[in-house]
Design a protein around this motif. Structure first.
Motif, PDB file in Angstrom:
ATOM      1  N   ALA A 206       0.091   0.279  -1.014  1.00 36.84           N
ATOM      2  CA  ALA A 206       0.786   0.327  -0.028  1.00 36.84           C
ATOM      3  C   ALA A 206       1.600   1.568  -0.124  1.00 36.84           C
TER       4      ALA A 206
ATOM      5  N   SER B  67       0.322  -5.726  -3.784  1.00 40.23           N
ATOM      6  CA  SER B  67       0.151  -5.140  -2.127  1.00 40.23           C
ATOM      7  C   SER B  67       1.192  -4.301  -1.734  1.00 40.23           C
ATOM      8  N   MET B  68       2.885  -3.943  -2.543  1.00 40.16           N
ATOM      9  CA  MET B  68       3.481  -3.056  -2.550  1.00 40.16           C
ATOM     10  C   MET B  68       2.670  -2.299  -2.779  1.00 40.16           C
TER      11      MET B  68
ATOM     12  N   GLY C 171       4.838  -4.068   1.877  1.00 36.02           N
ATOM     13  CA  GLY C 171       3.149  -4.559   0.888  1.00 36.02           C
ATOM     14  C   GLY C 171       3.791  -6.032   0.823  1.00 36.02           C
TER      15      GLY C 171
ATOM     16  N   SER D  74       7.006   0.972   1.883  1.00 35.51           N
ATOM     17  CA  SER D  74       6.064   0.551   1.421  1.00 35.51           C
ATOM     18  C   SER D  74       6.761  -0.843   1.164  1.00 35.51           C
TER      19      SER D  74
ATOM     20  N   SER E  31      -0.819  -0.971   5.707  1.00 36.09           N
ATOM     21  CA  SER E  31      -0.631  -1.833   5.781  1.00 36.09           C
ATOM     22  C   SER E  31      -2.597  -2.450   5.419  1.00 36.09           C
TER      23      SER E  31
ATOM     24  N   ALA F  34      -2.536  -2.559   1.748  1.00 39.75           N
ATOM     25  CA  ALA F  34      -1.218  -3.155   0.829  1.00 39.75           C
ATOM     26  C   ALA F  34      -2.531  -4.627   1.072  1.00 39.75           C
TER      27      ALA F  34
END
Length: 331
Positions: free
Chosen positions: A123, A119-120, A245, A241, A90, A93
């Motif tokens: 992650a 974000s992904m 994410g 992920s 987290s 991400a």
């Protein structure tokens, strides 16, 4: 009626009740029948369709994503303390998302999907770094090693976030509010942003349900049973992920959902991943919808970040699971 049928009926009924409460209760209580009542008050209809319903749907999708990712990580690592939050995923991400906001990154090809994609990526990179470093420290990948590595990476990434916040000007309030975790003031556009990633990530994990059962007996035995362990591990890590994410991108950091829900589901209905993944998905949605309802009504008209409520629930459960694991190890 067998146990799994009962589990699905209870979980679906719980989700239906959670949606009903989430849509109906607020600063103004509105009956859910307003959604399909053509003669209902226009103001009440707008509140339900444009504010509460997208918020409830978004909370459900975020909770479901974190819960099914947590269930898959726990099965893969054979570790009840593993979840996107405790493994530092987290945080990774969050760094990916905050960097996007901080630098104002927008890739024309991706458009509105730039934020969840970055974000992904954050992650996924964090997940691989945590497992890679843990393997360097301890080839056996013991529970304590993985958790401590996750905490180390989470702390480091937290300092990176603090640095970006310290250097931020006008976007400071937006970033801090986002980091606390919330599904407030999100519309249907956020739902459409996360939905494709929830479907892709969940399908990837669901396709690995039998392999996760085999891996519970160890990677070597799973290999003898015909499982392509490396490919399935990679698929599970990428799927988890993607889910983490995308959830962090639309709601910020919401901790412990991926820890509490799979653990409680496993205790109640068993560890068979053919059912555990789907039940965790349903129960994760229910939990976050209820937590969000509490967050916006407990000190109304002021709203709390939903991440505060999940932390209040998750931290004691985390401590209890850790205590049980240590006692079991000692025995």
């Amino acid at each position: 009626m067998n146990k799994s049928s009962v589990a699905y009926i209870v979980s679906i009924a719980t989700l239906a009740v959670a949606i009903w409460l989430g849509v109906s209760i607020g600063s103004v209580n509105i009956p859910i029948s307003t959604l399909w009542n053509t003669g209902a008050d226009e103001t009440a209809t707008n509140i339900l369709w444009k504010i509460r319903m997208p918020r409830v749907v978004l909370a459900g999708l975020v909770g479901a994503s974190l819960a099914i990712a947590g269930a898959a990580f726990q099965g893969l690592l054979k570790n009840p303390l593993a979840d996107p939050y405790t493994l530092g995923v987290s945080s990774g991400a969050s760094v990916g998302a905050v960097m996007t906001l901080f630098f104002g990154i927008s890739i024309p090809i991706f458009g509105n999907y730039t934020l969840p994609i970055f974000s992904m990526v954050g992650a996924a990179l964090t997940m691989f770094l945590v497992l890679g470093f843990a393997r360097l420290v301890d080839r056996a990948l013991k529970m304590e090693t993985i958790i401590l590595t996750g905490i180390i990476f989470g702390s480091f990434l937290g300092s990176v976030l603090s640095l970006m916040i310290a250097l931020t000007g006008e976007e400071l309030r937006q970033i801090i509010g986002w980091l606390l975790g919330s599904v407030s003031m999100r519309g249907w556009n956020y739902v459409t942003m996360i939905l494709p990633f929830v479907l892709i990530g969940s399908i990837m994990l669901w396709l690995c349900r039998l392999e996760l059962n085999a891996m519970l007996f160890g990677e070597e035995r799973a290999h003898h049973l015909g499982v392509n362990v490396k490919r399935r591990k990679f698929m599970i890590l990428i799927g988890g992920s993607i889910l983490t994410g995308s959830a962090v991108a639309v709601s910020g950091t919401i901790g412990f959902v991926g820890l509490v829900v799979p653990h409680m589901t496993r205790l109640l209905w068993g560890a068979d991943h053919r059912h555990l993944l789907t039940l965790s998905f349903l129960n994760g949605a229910s939990l976050l919808i209820i937590c969000d309802l509490i967050a916006r009504t407990i000190i109304s008209p002021t709203e709390l970040p939903v991440g505060v409520i999940t932390a209040f629930i998750g931290a004691p459960v985390f401590a209890f699971i850790f205590y049980k694991q240590r006692r079991k190890g000692a025995m």
